[in-house]
Design a protein around this motif. Structure first.
Motif, mmCIF file in Angstrom:
data_model
loop_
_atom_site.group_PDB
_atom_site.id
_atom_site.type_symbol
_atom_site.label_atom_id
_atom_site.label_comp_id
_atom_site.label_asym_id
_atom_site.label_seq_id
_atom_site.Cartn_x
_atom_site.Cartn_y
_atom_site.Cartn_z
ATOM 1 N N GLU A 135 45.248 30.740 35.087
ATOM 2 C CA GLU A 135 45.868 29.473 35.775
ATOM 3 C C GLU A 135 46.454 29.487 37.164
ATOM 4 O O GLU A 135 46.174 28.529 37.792
ATOM 5 N N ARG A 136 47.312 30.474 37.263
ATOM 6 C CA ARG A 136 48.260 30.352 38.615
ATOM 7 C C ARG A 136 47.468 31.147 39.767
ATOM 8 O O ARG A 136 47.948 30.814 40.839
ATOM 9 N N LEU A 137 46.780 32.025 39.513
ATOM 10 C CA LEU A 137 45.959 32.798 40.378
ATOM 11 C C LEU A 137 44.533 32.990 40.395
ATOM 12 O O LEU A 137 44.236 34.126 40.163
ATOM 13 N N PRO A 138 43.641 31.745 40.135
ATOM 14 C CA PRO A 138 42.520 31.830 39.959
ATOM 15 C C PRO A 138 41.598 32.730 40.848
ATOM 16 O O PRO A 138 40.472 33.020 40.544
ATOM 17 N N ALA A 139 42.101 33.109 41.996
ATOM 18 C CA ALA A 139 41.093 34.030 43.202
ATOM 19 C C ALA A 139 41.507 35.214 42.705
ATOM 20 O O ALA A 139 40.258 35.850 43.353
ATOM 21 N N TRP A 140 42.076 35.676 41.958
ATOM 22 C CA TRP A 140 42.201 37.207 41.522
ATOM 23 C C TRP A 140 41.012 37.573 40.454
ATOM 24 O O TRP A 140 40.724 36.671 39.799
ATOM 25 N N SER A 141 40.608 38.660 40.316
ATOM 26 C CA SER A 141 39.671 39.073 39.513
ATOM 27 C C SER A 141 40.002 40.481 38.873
ATOM 28 O O SER A 141 40.391 41.187 39.301
ATOM 29 N N TRP A 142 39.199 40.656 37.565
ATOM 30 C CA TRP A 142 39.584 41.845 36.728
ATOM 31 C C TRP A 142 38.629 42.110 35.659
ATOM 32 O O TRP A 142 37.906 41.177 35.520
ATOM 33 N N ARG A 143 38.492 43.033 35.228
ATOM 34 C CA ARG A 143 37.606 43.401 33.915
ATOM 35 C C ARG A 143 38.624 43.686 32.994
ATOM 36 O O ARG A 143 39.486 44.402 32.910
ATOM 37 N N ARG A 144 38.480 43.191 31.741
ATOM 38 C CA ARG A 144 39.333 43.115 30.798
ATOM 39 C C ARG A 144 39.197 44.562 30.248
ATOM 40 O O ARG A 144 38.120 45.195 29.979
ATOM 41 N N PRO A 145 40.389 45.222 30.008
ATOM 42 C CA PRO A 145 40.362 46.665 29.657
ATOM 43 C C PRO A 145 40.079 46.776 28.234
ATOM 44 O O PRO A 145 40.198 46.011 27.294
ATOM 45 N N ASP A 146 39.143 48.139 27.943
ATOM 46 C CA ASP A 146 39.163 48.393 26.547
ATOM 47 C C ASP A 146 40.333 48.825 25.926
ATOM 48 O O ASP A 146 40.315 48.709 24.794
ATOM 49 N N GLY A 147 41.379 49.400 26.550
ATOM 50 C CA GLY A 147 42.374 49.694 25.972
ATOM 51 C C GLY A 147 43.714 49.866 26.882
ATOM 52 O O GLY A 147 43.419 49.755 28.186
ATOM 53 N N GLY A 148 44.705 50.567 26.763
ATOM 54 C CA GLY A 148 45.701 50.886 27.368
ATOM 55 C C GLY A 148 46.682 49.683 27.658
ATOM 56 O O GLY A 148 46.945 48.907 26.694
ATOM 57 N N ALA A 149 47.355 49.658 28.751
ATOM 58 C CA ALA A 149 48.557 48.820 28.820
ATOM 59 C C ALA A 149 48.625 48.106 30.055
ATOM 60 O O ALA A 149 49.759 47.563 30.306
ATOM 61 N N SER A 150 47.640 48.042 30.755
ATOM 62 C CA SER A 150 47.710 47.281 32.308
ATOM 63 C C SER A 150 46.401 46.548 32.605
ATOM 64 O O SER A 150 45.019 47.119 32.040
ATOM 65 N N LEU A 151 46.468 45.700 33.409
ATOM 66 C CA LEU A 151 45.204 45.001 33.997
ATOM 67 C C LEU A 151 44.879 45.833 35.654
ATOM 68 O O LEU A 151 46.060 45.756 36.074
ATOM 69 N N TRP A 152 43.844 46.107 35.786
ATOM 70 C CA TRP A 152 43.501 46.524 37.075
ATOM 71 C C TRP A 152 42.830 45.457 38.033
ATOM 72 O O TRP A 152 41.761 45.109 37.822
ATOM 73 N N VAL A 153 43.680 44.811 38.989
ATOM 74 C CA VAL A 153 43.516 43.473 39.493
ATOM 75 C C VAL A 153 43.006 43.599 40.931
ATOM 76 O O VAL A 153 43.835 44.181 41.684
#
Length: 491
Positions: free
Chosen positions: A396-414
């Motif tokens: 909603e706030r930063l639509p230009a950013w992109s990432w792959r939903r992680p299979d697991g872990g504790a963070s997004l790699w954006v």
């Protein structure tokens, strides 16, 4: 001897220099003065040119000029024709640098020492302890203390009960293990340090994933090893590049995070694990697998056994794990699982370091180990809800950013569109957020536009975090990295 600090080195040492109130030039001057007084910058060290440092710090050249003028007024730096700006020769050099020294993880470790202050820090993907820790501690106090106090308390390899519990844990995962294959360490970080000391010598090559976690890479750099970086795809480390590297370079160690890689969250496939084990056998390369986030899953995919379960006979595979992510980082219990002779060598180095980890902590861990799969699954449910929240907020706030939903872990790699994350990280500090840019996690430059965003903060903090990131992004998009020129001080 004059030492030239690169712009990147100095930016790392400065850390959160822009946090707080007051003119930017004065905050920069104060931060540089602290580095000089602590000994991180020494007499004769050459400082970067004003324009170069301004670019690295996402500020104006006038800010750096003002800071340098302030420091000259304090007689901490001097400018000489042909030599540029250097730390003044009259500055006394401390016996040792009181700040954390090292590589790309320096600023993160220093933040632990200094305290977070008003920042929302994204340097650590960790949260509070599980409620089950209190119940297990009560059981230790009720039932275990008499036996523990009757013992001298020195167990360099680890408390026997805990080693047995860890061995059962791996056997149930499909990796038959005996207690003599286990070494208990003070957290996973110490486990990595001990393995590096056993396997690596100066200029030894270590194959690492790109990206990887900077604190782990710094462990290898500390013993003067050379890192060889190989990229990832959706199944893990890329096989064609790995095969070519193992054939050409004969590395001393292959370091991978197969189960919910940090920072990407990728779960290495069963087929990829098998292929890596085959290549390690073919070229005689030991494997170090780091499974810090193993049980923190966000998909329905079944977790394969540890990579060590795929290793043919004769392949040295050492597995690192801990209770830090699934239970509580404050417990500081990690371990190594590996060949008996390697564990024996690691145990000797562990004994030299501390004679063994605290016994009461280990007794508590032994009580918790049988619950580890359930505790990890419970933690995963909590973090999955926060992942959903963070993804919605960012969309909603930063639509230009992109990432792959992680299979697991504790963070997004954006991924940030067409922006160097080092510059953005400097801006976010002024909006109250400490960001770790991709350049810290991948020395090849392939992820310079990435940032890691942990979702371990409480929901209300995640909401505030995205608002602050959004304001920093708006500033960058509208005005660029520079601020309006401050008034130059009159000295």
């Amino acid at each position: 001897m004059v030492h030239s600090r690169t712009v990147a080195e100095l930016a790392e040492l400065l850390g959160g220099w822009s946090v707080g109130t007051g003119p930017l030039y004065r905050k920069l001057a104060d931060a540089l003065a602290r580095l000089i007084n602590d000994g991180a910058l020494r007499a004769g060290d050459r400082l970067p040119a004003e324009r170069s440092l301004a670019g690295a710090l996402a500020t104006s050249r006038a800010t750096v000029v003002g800071a340098y003028e302030e420091l000259r007024g304090r007689k901490l730096i001097e400018r000489r024709q042909g030599s540029g700006t250097t730390v003044a020769e009259r500055v006394a050099t401390p016996v040792g640098d009181g700040r954390v020294a090292g590589g790309r993880a320096t600023a993160m470790f220093q933040r632990l020492i200094d305290g977070q202050g008003p920042l929302i820090s994204l340097a650590w993907a960790a949260q509070g302890g599980s409620a089950e820790v209190a119940g297990a501690l009560d059981e230790v106090l009720r039932y275990d203390m008499t036996q523990l106090l009757a013992d001298p308390g020195y167990h360099p390899r680890g408390l026997p009960e805990l080693r047995e519990a860890i061995a059962r844990y791996y056997t149930e995962l499909g990796l038959p293990t005996s207690a003599d294959q286990i070494l208990v360490t003070t957290g996973a970080h110490q486990a990595l340090v001990v393995v590096a000391e056993v396997y690596l010598r100066e200029r030894a090559r270590v194959v690492v994933e790109a990206p990887s976690w900077p604190a782990c890479m710094d462990v290898f750099r500390a013993v003067k090893a050379e890192l060889v970086s190989i990229g990832l795809d959706d199944e893990g480390i890329r096989i064609p590049e790995l095969a070519a590297t193992l054939a050409e370079q004969v590395p001393a160690l292959l370091y991978v995070m197969p189960s919910h890689h940090n920072p990407t969250g990728i779960l290495m496939s069963d087929a990829r694990r098998r292929r890596i084990a085959e290549l390690a056998a073919k070229y005689g390369v030991p494997i170090l697998e780091d499974n810090a986030y193993a049980g923190i899953a966000h998909t329905e995919s079944e977790l394969p056994p540890p990579l060590a379960a795929y290793a043919p006979l004769g392949v040295e595979t050492v597995t690192v794990e801990s209770l830090g992510k699934a239970v509580w980082g404050g417990l500081r219990i990690g371990w190594l699982r590996g060949p008996v002779e390697i564990i024996e060598r690691c145990a000797r180095r562990k004994a030299l370091a501390d004679l063994g980890s605290p016994v009461i902590d280990q007794a508590l861990a032994a009580r918790l180990l049988p619950q580890l799969p359930d505790l990890a699954a419970k933690r995963a449910v909590e973090q999955r809800a926060r992942l959903d929240q963070l993804e919605q907020l960012l969309t909603e706030r930063l639509p230009a950013w992109s990432w792959r939903r992680p299979d697991g872990g504790a963070s997004l790699w954006v991924a940030l569109p067409e922006v160097h994350a080092d510059v953005f990280a400097q801006l976010t500090l002024r909006h109250g957020v400490e960001v770790i840019p991709g350049s810290s996690m991948d020395p090849t430059g392939a992820h310079d536009n990435y940032v890691r965003i942990p979702f371990t903060h409480p929901p209300e903090v995640l909401t505030e975090l995205v608002q602050r990131l959004g304001r920093a992004w708006d500033e960058l998009c509208r005005h660029g990295p520079s601020e309006s020129a401050p008034l130059r001080p009159i000295i």
